[in-house]
Write a protein that holds these residues in place. Structure first.
Motif, PDB file in Angstrom:
ATOM      1  N   SER A 327       0.810  -1.219   0.000  1.00  0.00           N
ATOM      2  CA  SER A 327       0.000   0.000   0.000  1.00  0.00           C
ATOM      3  C   SER A 327       0.845   1.271   0.000  1.00  0.00           C
ATOM      4  CB  SER A 327      -0.938   0.009   1.212  1.00  0.00           C
ATOM      5  OG  SER A 327      -0.194  -0.073   2.420  1.00  0.00           O
ATOM      6  N   GLU A 328       2.102   1.182   0.455  1.00  0.00           N
ATOM      7  CA  GLU A 328       2.969   2.357   0.495  1.00  0.00           C
ATOM      8  C   GLU A 328       3.342   2.852  -0.899  1.00  0.00           C
ATOM      9  OE1 GLU A 328       5.670  -1.145   0.039  1.00  0.00           O
ATOM     10  OE2 GLU A 328       3.878  -0.697   1.250  1.00  0.00           O
ATOM     11  N   ARG A 329       3.122   2.041  -1.921  1.00  0.00           N
ATOM     12  CA  ARG A 329       3.469   2.438  -3.279  1.00  0.00           C
ATOM     13  C   ARG A 329       2.353   3.220  -3.959  1.00  0.00           C
ATOM     14  NH1 ARG A 329       7.871  -1.426  -5.919  1.00  0.00           N
ATOM     15  NH2 ARG A 329       8.819  -2.184  -3.995  1.00  0.00           N
ATOM     16  N   HIS A 330       1.252   3.386  -3.290  1.00  0.00           N
ATOM     17  CA  HIS A 330       0.116   4.103  -3.855  1.00  0.00           C
ATOM     18  C   HIS A 330      -0.004   5.489  -3.242  1.00  0.00           C
ATOM     19  CE1 HIS A 330      -1.493   0.458  -5.853  1.00  0.00           C
ATOM     20  NE2 HIS A 330      -0.927  -0.167  -4.829  1.00  0.00           N
ATOM     21  N   GLU A 331      -0.709   6.375  -3.920  1.00  0.00           N
ATOM     22  CA  GLU A 331      -0.928   7.731  -3.425  1.00  0.00           C
ATOM     23  C   GLU A 331      -1.849   7.657  -2.204  1.00  0.00           C
ATOM     24  OE1 GLU A 331      -1.250  11.525  -2.619  1.00  0.00           O
ATOM     25  OE2 GLU A 331      -3.128  10.501  -3.101  1.00  0.00           O
ATOM     26  N   PRO A 332      -1.417   8.152  -1.048  1.00  0.00           N
ATOM     27  CA  PRO A 332      -2.186   7.923   0.184  1.00  0.00           C
ATOM     28  C   PRO A 332      -3.564   8.558   0.199  1.00  0.00           C
ATOM     29  CG  PRO A 332      -0.364   9.457   0.572  1.00  0.00           C
ATOM     30  CD  PRO A 332      -0.149   8.878  -0.782  1.00  0.00           C
ATOM     31  N   GLY A 333      -3.798   9.600  -0.596  1.00  0.00           N
ATOM     32  CA  GLY A 333      -5.105  10.246  -0.584  1.00  0.00           C
ATOM     33  C   GLY A 333      -6.057   9.735  -1.634  1.00  0.00           C
ATOM     34  N   HIS A 334      -5.609   8.780  -2.459  1.00  0.00           N
ATOM     35  CA  HIS A 334      -6.442   8.252  -3.534  1.00  0.00           C
ATOM     36  C   HIS A 334      -6.315   6.731  -3.529  1.00  0.00           C
ATOM     37  CE1 HIS A 334      -5.579  12.396  -4.674  1.00  0.00           C
ATOM     38  NE2 HIS A 334      -6.655  12.373  -5.451  1.00  0.00           N
ATOM     39  N   VAL A 371     -24.057   5.417 -11.317  1.00  0.00           N
ATOM     40  CA  VAL A 371     -22.979   4.570 -10.803  1.00  0.00           C
ATOM     41  C   VAL A 371     -21.959   5.431 -10.048  1.00  0.00           C
ATOM     42  CG1 VAL A 371     -23.268   2.954 -12.718  1.00  0.00           C
ATOM     43  CG2 VAL A 371     -21.516   4.725 -12.866  1.00  0.00           C
ATOM     44  N   PRO A 372     -21.320   4.869  -9.040  1.00  0.00           N
ATOM     45  CA  PRO A 372     -20.281   5.602  -8.319  1.00  0.00           C
ATOM     46  C   PRO A 372     -19.008   5.654  -9.150  1.00  0.00           C
ATOM     47  CG  PRO A 372     -20.380   3.361  -7.514  1.00  0.00           C
ATOM     48  CD  PRO A 372     -21.497   3.491  -8.524  1.00  0.00           C
ATOM     49  N   TRP A 373     -18.124   6.596  -8.826  1.00  0.00           N
ATOM     50  CA  TRP A 373     -16.833   6.644  -9.490  1.00  0.00           C
ATOM     51  C   TRP A 373     -15.760   7.079  -8.507  1.00  0.00           C
ATOM     52  CZ3 TRP A 373     -14.208  11.369 -10.158  1.00  0.00           C
ATOM     53  CH2 TRP A 373     -14.955  12.532  -9.933  1.00  0.00           C
ATOM     54  N   GLN A 374     -14.514   6.829  -8.864  1.00  0.00           N
ATOM     55  CA  GLN A 374     -13.376   7.098  -7.993  1.00  0.00           C
ATOM     56  C   GLN A 374     -12.296   7.834  -8.775  1.00  0.00           C
ATOM     57  OE1 GLN A 374     -12.624   3.278  -5.507  1.00  0.00           O
ATOM     58  NE2 GLN A 374     -13.394   2.510  -7.461  1.00  0.00           N
ATOM     59  N   ALA A 375     -11.399   8.493  -8.057  1.00  0.00           N
ATOM     60  CA  ALA A 375     -10.290   9.202  -8.688  1.00  0.00           C
ATOM     61  C   ALA A 375      -8.992   8.439  -8.462  1.00  0.00           C
ATOM     62  CB  ALA A 375     -10.172  10.617  -8.130  1.00  0.00           C
ATOM     63  N   PHE A 376      -8.157   8.418  -9.490  1.00  0.00           N
ATOM     64  CA  PHE A 376      -6.847   7.771  -9.391  1.00  0.00           C
ATOM     65  C   PHE A 376      -5.755   8.745  -9.797  1.00  0.00           C
ATOM     66  CE2 PHE A 376      -3.249   5.812 -11.530  1.00  0.00           C
ATOM     67  CZ  PHE A 376      -2.789   4.948 -10.551  1.00  0.00           C
ATOM     68  N   VAL A 377      -4.699   8.799  -9.008  1.00  0.00           N
ATOM     69  CA  VAL A 377      -3.483   9.523  -9.351  1.00  0.00           C
ATOM     70  C   VAL A 377      -2.319   8.742  -8.771  1.00  0.00           C
ATOM     71  CG1 VAL A 377      -3.514  11.003  -7.294  1.00  0.00           C
ATOM     72  CG2 VAL A 377      -2.367  11.806  -9.368  1.00  0.00           C
ATOM     73  N   SER A 378      -1.180   8.770  -9.433  1.00  0.00           N
ATOM     74  CA  SER A 378      -0.031   7.994  -8.979  1.00  0.00           C
ATOM     75  C   SER A 378       0.677   8.661  -7.805  1.00  0.00           C
ATOM     76  CB  SER A 378       0.972   7.808 -10.127  1.00  0.00           C
ATOM     77  OG  SER A 378       0.450   6.975 -11.129  1.00  0.00           O
ATOM     78  N   ASN A 379       1.333   7.848  -7.010  1.00  0.00           N
ATOM     79  CA  ASN A 379       2.254   8.332  -5.994  1.00  0.00           C
ATOM     80  C   ASN A 379       3.350   9.153  -6.689  1.00  0.00           C
ATOM     81  OD1 ASN A 379       4.604   8.363  -4.203  1.00  0.00           O
ATOM     82  ND2 ASN A 379       3.524   6.857  -2.960  1.00  0.00           N
ATOM     83  N   ASN A 380       3.677  10.322  -6.148  1.00  0.00           N
ATOM     84  CA  ASN A 380       4.666  11.183  -6.789  1.00  0.00           C
ATOM     85  C   ASN A 380       6.032  10.525  -6.934  1.00  0.00           C
ATOM     86  OD1 ASN A 380       3.025  13.421  -7.235  1.00  0.00           O
ATOM     87  ND2 ASN A 380       3.420  14.283  -5.216  1.00  0.00           N
ATOM     88  N   ALA A 381       6.313   9.540  -6.084  1.00  0.00           N
ATOM     89  CA  ALA A 381       7.615   8.876  -6.122  1.00  0.00           C
ATOM     90  C   ALA A 381       7.643   7.705  -7.098  1.00  0.00           C
ATOM     91  CB  ALA A 381       7.988   8.387  -4.722  1.00  0.00           C
ATOM     92  N   MET A 382       6.506   7.430  -7.749  1.00  0.00           N
ATOM     93  CA  MET A 382       6.430   6.292  -8.661  1.00  0.00           C
ATOM     94  C   MET A 382       6.146   6.788 -10.081  1.00  0.00           C
ATOM     95  SD  MET A 382       6.855   3.764  -6.560  1.00  0.00           S
ATOM     96  CE  MET A 382       6.427   2.377  -7.619  1.00  0.00           C
ATOM     97  N   PRO A 383       6.778   6.192 -11.092  1.00  0.00           N
ATOM     98  CA  PRO A 383       6.477   6.603 -12.470  1.00  0.00           C
ATOM     99  C   PRO A 383       5.039   6.241 -12.830  1.00  0.00           C
ATOM    100  CG  PRO A 383       7.843   4.624 -12.451  1.00  0.00           C
ATOM    101  CD  PRO A 383       7.780   5.108 -11.033  1.00  0.00           C
ATOM    102  N   CYS A 384       4.440   7.069 -13.669  1.00  0.00           N
ATOM    103  CA  CYS A 384       3.043   6.860 -14.065  1.00  0.00           C
ATOM    104  C   CYS A 384       3.000   6.238 -15.455  1.00  0.00           C
ATOM    105  CB  CYS A 384       2.308   8.201 -14.067  1.00  0.00           C
ATOM    106  SG  CYS A 384       0.574   8.095 -14.566  1.00  0.00           S
ATOM    107  N   GLY A 385       2.136   5.267 -15.639  1.00  0.00           N
ATOM    108  CA  GLY A 385       1.918   4.699 -16.961  1.00  0.00           C
ATOM    109  C   GLY A 385       1.166   5.672 -17.845  1.00  0.00           C
TER     110      GLY A 385
END
Length: 435
Positions: A327-334, A371-385
């Motif tokens: 879980s530490e590899r993900h953005e903590p607020g998303h 339908v519900p929806w969610q937001a995704f953003v990458s952890n700043n320390a990890m490269p984004c696809g």
């Protein structure tokens, strides 16, 4: 709508059909054939790129290799009517057969393969693999091949011969990923002879092929409550299936002839290797189809420019759920979760194409679909696809939004997502296409 308020399994029928679609689509060529079959049932008909196109109302599609473009012209459409495009891709990372496939050593017969896309190599070890793809015959026709049986296997080295394997497995892409498929001396031409025979054609008539391996374990529900879906090629055939279902539903519903937009499905090939091909998003295929559609309805270059100015593309591709063991590899607020609805993918460095306008369009589509929806953003320390979204936005100059659903084990031989999310995504796409 909150997660707690949702009923369990909005429509399991959709996910059941997705499972059937995935099982029948081990290659991009099978994926477009399966999508075309579903569109035909909704009244679409195939047209050839070499023919003159009519501008009359109705649904049409083209197939080029592993890509499919489908569009529906409402009766009320004018030459300048904007498009609503859903962009997806049909290819998945895997092991693909080399031009000279027959090889081997130490009494083993093997098949030479090339690594396609970003493959977590260890996920292809010790799996029973079949062969799929297409054969190209002397007369220029193609024959689809799907051998759903354990023909190949990439055997892992026994721990007795590598005691340090659990300290970090390191695989050489050239030496360690060659699957075995029998015993004996190398028999040049034996693989193609075998595949041709199984396809019912004379091997002498086979002049080319695009063949690949696939895990023969079928897709399945997973978990105590069967609330998860484990399957190969979720990235990105889940989106192809959802967009196909949404397009069929939107264009067969009451009022389809009065849709304010021309709904389009663009299922590209070669996204996993950069989209640089005649069937990839970086090529001219989609732009050519949109332009020809405008001109078939009597439109001019001015009409094309006006249509594209009002066009929006929804790029649908898989995204990352929070991995409970990392879980530490993900953005903590998303923290997107399975069965929490589609995810809106954002990256300010344009690895995704979503901006504030796109967010509003996506949110409204989800609201209309309920339908519900969610937001995704990458952890700043990890490269984004990235996806076809930024490519499409830049190539055509159209507003583009990136979305998908949350999954684990992306690019693995077998991936995992929530069993409800495919239907929720399809519902949101349908609302987007209807405008």
């Amino acid at each position: 709508m909150s997660t707690a308020d949702r009923p369990v399994f909005f429509d399991r029928t959709h996910t059941d059909d997705l499972i059937a679609y995935l099982a029948a689509a081990p290659s991009p060529y099978h994926a477009v054939a399966g999508a075309a079959e579903r569109l035909e049932k909704a009244g679409f008909r195939q047209v050839a790129e070499t023919d003159a196109w009519e501008g009359t109302a109705g649904g049409r599609y083209i197939i080029r290799g592993g890509a499919l473009i489908a569009w529906f012209v409402p009766a009320a459409a004018t030459a300048a009517t904007p498009f609503r495009v859903v962009g997806t891709h049909t290819d998945s990372p895997n092991l693909r057969v080399k031009p000279v496939p027959d090889t081997g050593t130490a009494g083993w017969r093997q098949v030479a393969v090339e690594i396609y896309g970003g493959v977590p190599l260890n996920t292809w070890l010790d799996r029973d693999l079949g062969i799929s793809g297409r054969l190209v015959l002397r007369d220029g026709t193609t024959r689809l091949v799907q051998l759903d049986e354990p023909l190949l296997r990439v055997p892992q080295l026994a721990i007795h011969l590598d005691r340090s394997v659990n300290d970090g497995l390191k695989l050489d892409k050239q030496r360690h990923l060659t699957p075995i498929w029998g015993l004996g001396e190398v028999d040049e031409g034996s693989l193609i002879r075998y595949v041709a025979e199984r396809a019912g054609v004379d091997a002498a008539e086979v002049l080319g092929w695009d063949l690949m391996t696939h895990d023969v374990q079928p897709p399945s529900y997973l978990g105590r409550d069967r609330e998860l879906l484990a399957a190969p090629r979720l990235d990105n055939l889940l989106s192809v299936h959802a967009a196909t279902a949404a397009l069929a539903a939107a264009t067969t519903a009451d009022g389809a002839d009065r849709l304010p937009y021309i709904p389009v499905l663009a299922a590209f090939d070669h996204e996993e290797t950069g989209s640089e091909s005649d069937t990839g998003a970086h090529g001219p295929l989609l732009g050519n189809v949109l332009e020809r559609s405008v001109k078939a309805r009597g439109g001019s270059s001015e009409d094309r420019a006006r249509a594209l100015a009002g066009t929006v593309c929804l790029s649908s591709d898989m995204g990352h759920a929070v991995h409970p063991n990392y879980s530490e590899r993900h953005e903590p607020g998303h923290h997107p979760v399975p069965n929490g609805g589609p995810i809106l993918k954002v990256n300010v460095n344009n690895r995704y194409a979503t901006d504030g306008v796109g967010r509003a369009i996506f949110a409204q589509a989800c609201e209309r679909a309920g339908v519900p929806w969610q937001a995704f953003v990458s952890n700043n320390a990890m490269p984004c696809g990235t996806t076809i979204g930024p490519i499409t936005a830049a190539r055509l100059g159209i507003t583009t939004v990136d979305c998908g659903i949350a999954a684990l084990s992306m690019h693995s031989a077998r991936e995992l997502c929530g069993a409800e999310d495919p239907y929720l995504l399809a519902s949101a796409i349908k609302a987007f296409l209807e405008g």
